[in-house]
Design a protein around this motif. Structure first.
Motif, PDB file in Angstrom:
ATOM      1  N   PHE A 326     -31.380   4.387  17.004  1.00  0.00           N
ATOM      2  CA  PHE A 326     -31.783   5.009  17.631  1.00  0.00           C
ATOM      3  C   PHE A 326     -29.558   5.597  18.064  1.00  0.00           C
ATOM      4  CE2 PHE A 326     -31.625   6.749  22.485  1.00  0.00           C
ATOM      5  CZ  PHE A 326     -31.793   8.122  22.011  1.00  0.00           C
ATOM      6  N   TYR A 327     -29.304   5.107  18.636  1.00  0.00           N
ATOM      7  CA  TYR A 327     -28.132   4.293  19.107  1.00  0.00           C
ATOM      8  C   TYR A 327     -26.917   5.377  17.833  1.00  0.00           C
ATOM      9  CZ  TYR A 327     -23.233   3.009  20.592  1.00  0.00           C
ATOM     10  OH  TYR A 327     -22.300   2.718  20.837  1.00  0.00           O
ATOM     11  N   ASP A 328     -27.192   4.769  16.505  1.00  0.00           N
ATOM     12  CA  ASP A 328     -26.384   5.180  15.707  1.00  0.00           C
ATOM     13  C   ASP A 328     -26.374   6.120  15.779  1.00  0.00           C
ATOM     14  OD1 ASP A 328     -25.902   2.235  14.941  1.00  0.00           O
ATOM     15  OD2 ASP A 328     -27.382   1.449  13.969  1.00  0.00           O
ATOM     16  N   LEU A 329     -27.927   7.326  15.545  1.00  0.00           N
ATOM     17  CA  LEU A 329     -28.252   7.822  15.496  1.00  0.00           C
ATOM     18  C   LEU A 329     -27.030   9.201  16.211  1.00  0.00           C
ATOM     19  CD1 LEU A 329     -32.399   8.148  13.898  1.00  0.00           C
ATOM     20  CD2 LEU A 329     -29.994   8.258  12.687  1.00  0.00           C
ATOM     21  N   VAL A 330     -27.460   9.108  17.268  1.00  0.00           N
ATOM     22  CA  VAL A 330     -27.218   9.592  18.745  1.00  0.00           C
ATOM     23  C   VAL A 330     -25.377   9.653  18.646  1.00  0.00           C
ATOM     24  CG1 VAL A 330     -26.393   9.811  21.055  1.00  0.00           C
ATOM     25  CG2 VAL A 330     -28.656   9.008  20.456  1.00  0.00           C
ATOM     26  N   LYS A 331     -24.831   8.336  18.042  1.00  0.00           N
ATOM     27  CA  LYS A 331     -23.057   7.951  17.999  1.00  0.00           C
ATOM     28  C   LYS A 331     -22.528   8.996  16.670  1.00  0.00           C
ATOM     29  CE  LYS A 331     -19.664   4.371  17.291  1.00  0.00           C
ATOM     30  NZ  LYS A 331     -19.619   2.743  17.598  1.00  0.00           N
ATOM     31  N   GLN A 332     -23.497   9.305  15.554  1.00  0.00           N
ATOM     32  CA  GLN A 332     -23.421   9.875  14.565  1.00  0.00           C
ATOM     33  C   GLN A 332     -23.187  11.353  15.429  1.00  0.00           C
ATOM     34  OE1 GLN A 332     -25.208   6.745  11.026  1.00  0.00           O
ATOM     35  NE2 GLN A 332     -26.067   9.128  11.367  1.00  0.00           N
ATOM     36  N   ALA A 333     -23.672  12.232  15.603  1.00  0.00           N
ATOM     37  CA  ALA A 333     -24.610  13.511  16.553  1.00  0.00           C
ATOM     38  C   ALA A 333     -23.162  13.480  17.181  1.00  0.00           C
ATOM     39  CB  ALA A 333     -25.875  13.804  16.337  1.00  0.00           C
ATOM     40  N   ASN A 334     -23.224  12.733  18.289  1.00  0.00           N
ATOM     41  CA  ASN A 334     -22.897  13.005  19.430  1.00  0.00           C
ATOM     42  C   ASN A 334     -22.005  11.322  20.045  1.00  0.00           C
ATOM     43  OD1 ASN A 334     -21.293  13.466  22.266  1.00  0.00           O
ATOM     44  ND2 ASN A 334     -23.004  15.589  22.367  1.00  0.00           N
ATOM     45  N   PRO A 335     -20.746  11.303  20.243  1.00  0.00           N
ATOM     46  CA  PRO A 335     -19.941   9.878  20.104  1.00  0.00           C
ATOM     47  C   PRO A 335     -19.313   9.509  22.142  1.00  0.00           C
ATOM     48  CG  PRO A 335     -19.478  10.976  17.847  1.00  0.00           C
ATOM     49  CD  PRO A 335     -19.255  11.813  18.902  1.00  0.00           C
ATOM     50  N   GLU A 336     -20.074  11.329  22.500  1.00  0.00           N
ATOM     51  CA  GLU A 336     -18.974  10.936  23.728  1.00  0.00           C
ATOM     52  C   GLU A 336     -20.922  10.053  23.774  1.00  0.00           C
ATOM     53  OE1 GLU A 336     -18.303  13.670  27.503  1.00  0.00           O
ATOM     54  OE2 GLU A 336     -17.754  14.160  25.347  1.00  0.00           O
ATOM     55  N   GLN A 337     -22.133  10.892  23.890  1.00  0.00           N
ATOM     56  CA  GLN A 337     -23.106  10.491  24.696  1.00  0.00           C
ATOM     57  C   GLN A 337     -22.907   9.538  24.193  1.00  0.00           C
ATOM     58  OE1 GLN A 337     -24.902  12.544  26.766  1.00  0.00           O
ATOM     59  NE2 GLN A 337     -26.559  10.597  26.717  1.00  0.00           N
ATOM     60  N   ALA A 338     -23.323   8.376  23.210  1.00  0.00           N
ATOM     61  CA  ALA A 338     -23.499   7.477  22.757  1.00  0.00           C
ATOM     62  C   ALA A 338     -22.651   6.680  23.718  1.00  0.00           C
ATOM     63  CB  ALA A 338     -23.175   7.167  21.129  1.00  0.00           C
ATOM     64  N   GLN A 339     -21.431   7.003  24.003  1.00  0.00           N
ATOM     65  CA  GLN A 339     -21.186   6.447  24.740  1.00  0.00           C
ATOM     66  C   GLN A 339     -21.894   6.217  26.274  1.00  0.00           C
ATOM     67  OE1 GLN A 339     -18.371   3.541  24.090  1.00  0.00           O
ATOM     68  NE2 GLN A 339     -19.874   2.688  25.731  1.00  0.00           N
ATOM     69  N   ILE A 340     -22.330   6.977  26.972  1.00  0.00           N
ATOM     70  CA  ILE A 340     -22.741   6.874  28.397  1.00  0.00           C
ATOM     71  C   ILE A 340     -23.940   6.798  27.989  1.00  0.00           C
ATOM     72  CG2 ILE A 340     -23.870   8.978  29.284  1.00  0.00           C
ATOM     73  CD1 ILE A 340     -22.302  11.136  28.669  1.00  0.00           C
ATOM     74  N   LEU A 341     -24.939   6.514  26.792  1.00  0.00           N
ATOM     75  CA  LEU A 341     -25.981   6.148  26.967  1.00  0.00           C
ATOM     76  C   LEU A 341     -25.435   4.505  26.367  1.00  0.00           C
ATOM     77  CD1 LEU A 341     -29.471   6.075  25.911  1.00  0.00           C
ATOM     78  CD2 LEU A 341     -28.864   5.862  23.816  1.00  0.00           C
ATOM     79  N   LYS A 342     -24.974   4.098  26.002  1.00  0.00           N
ATOM     80  CA  LYS A 342     -24.249   2.144  26.559  1.00  0.00           C
ATOM     81  C   LYS A 342     -23.894   2.101  26.877  1.00  0.00           C
ATOM     82  CE  LYS A 342     -23.797  -1.534  23.534  1.00  0.00           C
ATOM     83  NZ  LYS A 342     -22.694  -2.255  24.417  1.00  0.00           N
ATOM     84  N   ASN A 343     -23.134   2.772  27.706  1.00  0.00           N
ATOM     85  CA  ASN A 343     -22.884   2.071  29.313  1.00  0.00           C
ATOM     86  C   ASN A 343     -24.359   1.982  30.310  1.00  0.00           C
ATOM     87  OD1 ASN A 343     -20.363   2.149  28.254  1.00  0.00           O
ATOM     88  ND2 ASN A 343     -20.063   4.363  28.690  1.00  0.00           N
ATOM     89  N   SER A 344     -25.112   3.334  30.362  1.00  0.00           N
ATOM     90  CA  SER A 344     -25.931   3.363  31.057  1.00  0.00           C
ATOM     91  C   SER A 344     -26.999   2.165  30.837  1.00  0.00           C
ATOM     92  CB  SER A 344     -26.301   4.396  31.151  1.00  0.00           C
ATOM     93  OG  SER A 344     -28.161   4.750  31.848  1.00  0.00           O
ATOM     94  N   ALA A 345     -27.790   1.669  29.142  1.00  0.00           N
ATOM     95  CA  ALA A 345     -28.349   0.661  28.938  1.00  0.00           C
ATOM     96  C   ALA A 345     -27.280  -0.595  29.653  1.00  0.00           C
ATOM     97  CB  ALA A 345     -28.413   0.572  27.613  1.00  0.00           C
TER      98      ALA A 345
END
Length: 405
Positions: A326-345
């Motif tokens: 799921f993270y990979d899909l988010v990173k492909q669509a919106n790298p900034e949001q993916a980084q926020i997700l990673k930091n939050s997790a």
């Protein structure tokens, strides 16, 4: 001249086709939704298999103890139970995903989750309890199964009493029924850092010893059976694996993301962590009755494994399995949001780790917390971080066109 023109035309057609293929091709190093779903299914299968194998180890230890009842063999069951909880705790992230552990009435449904991991457990329906504790909890029963000789202890009767008279706390099966039969009530002061103190003599010289042993065996065998059903249905070619593979990709993605979204944003943070904080006080801090594993004092590990299981789903990893996520899909669509997700997790896991690494048990920690915005200790700090992660999972799902209700 005609041959040259024809050759040139062919070349132009080939180039045009090649460019068209490039426009439709998946960019290098990017993952597909299908790959994410396959990796998820592999993780689910393996973690349920590990849980089943752990439960089989508990079953083996129970059989050994019942054949030779001594303290060493009794403690071996407890050790096996604690070990088996590690993989199972991570499978909790697959709940709320319209899968076989939650859904009922489908051909691929397994015995519902309430038969395997329900809590809190009003233990008075199973076995003897202290008189003081009878005024605590959700239900008071005039009988218990083990001491009532008119009740035959077998699989069907133990199942029939689960959620007796629509009382959800009348839990008679699953992990926590077994836990109670091993540790007994935890009536100690939380500051003493002790779990329940049931001893092996409850199975040798105390009243109803043989019936208690029968119940322990039945409950353990049933748990093994239910876990085996989950392994079978999630295996390649299994009943639910086939259903899952046939789902629309976006529908399947929504379902699998709903699992960790609900777990960290509500079930774990609110029901399993915040509720015990709010309910502390009274005799020996009876908020501990709302602990997930209140008899064994293993709640800190439950919290960690539930959070870890959610992390596994987000990032597509479990043990030696690692793949499209799921993270990979988010990173492909919106790298900034993916980084926020990673930091939050990562922040949520760090806060949960503080609970695990604390030198006091969960039931002690909750007596020192305030269920408001002041004096937040490690439990409430972790609650906040997990709720934040739930919000970021939702925002990340939106980034790939998935709406989480």
């Amino acid at each position: 001249m005609r041959k040259i023109i024809t050759s040139l035309a062919i070349c132009l057609v080939l180039v045009a086709c090649s460019n068209d293929d490039d426009n439709n091709a998946i960019p290098e190093n990017q993952v597909t939704k299908a790959e994410v779903l396959t990796n998820y299914a592999n993780i689910v299968y393996q973690s349920y298999l590990d849980s089943y194998n752990g439960a089989v180890s508990v079953q083996t230890a129970v059989n050994t103890f019942l054949a030779t009842k001594n303290e060493v063999n009794y403690n071996a069951i407890k050790t096996a139970w604690l070990a088996a909880r590690e993989p199972y705790g991570q499978t909790e992230a697959y709940r709320f995903a319209s899968g076989p552990i939650d859904e009922e009435g489908e051909p691929w449904s397994i015995a519902n989750e309430g038969q395997m991991n329900a809590w809190p457990l009003e233990e008075a329906i199973i076995d003897y309890v202290s008189e003081d504790s009878r005024v605590q909890g959700a239900g008071i029963f005039s009988f218990n199964i083990i001491s009532d000789a008119s009740i035959t202890i077998d699989e069907s009767s133990v199942i029939s009493f689960n959620e007796y008279e629509n009382n959800e706390s009348a839990v008679t099966t699953g992990w926590h029924a077994i836990e109670f039969l091993l540790w007994g009530q935890d009536n100690t002061n939380p500051a003493d850092d002790k779990p329940g103190v049931r001893t092996f003599t409850d199975y040798t010289t105390e009243a109803n010893a043989d019936r208690r042993g029968e119940y322990l065996k039945i409950a353990t065998d049933l748990l093994v059976k239910d876990l085996n059903d989950l392994v079978t249905t999630w295996n390649v070619g299994g009943a639910y694996r086939t259903v899952f593979n046939d789902l629309d990709e976006n529908t399947a993605l929504q379902q699998i993301i709903t699992g960790p979204f609900t777990m960290v944003g509500d079930e774990l943070s609110s029901e399993r962590m915040l509720a015990p904080v709010k309910n502390t006080g009274g005799l020996n801090g009876w908020g501990q009755e709302d602990e997930h594993s209140c008899f064994s004092d293993n709640t800190h590990r439950d919290i960690f494994t539930n959070a870890q299981g959610s992390y596994n789903v987000i990032f597509g990893k479990y043990d030696t399995i690692s793949g499209a996520s799921f993270y990979d899909l988010v990173k492909q669509a919106n790298p900034e949001q993916a980084q926020i997700l990673k930091n939050s997790a990562d922040e949520a896991m760090a806060k949960v780790a503080v609970i695990v690494n604390n030198d006091k048990p969960f039931d002690y920690l909750i007596t020192k917390e305030e269920a408001d915005d002041t004096n937040k200790g490690p439990v409430l700090q972790a609650v906040d971080a997990l709720m934040d992660l739930g919000n970021e999972i939702s925002a990340s799902a939106s980034a790939i066109g998935i709406n989480l209700n």
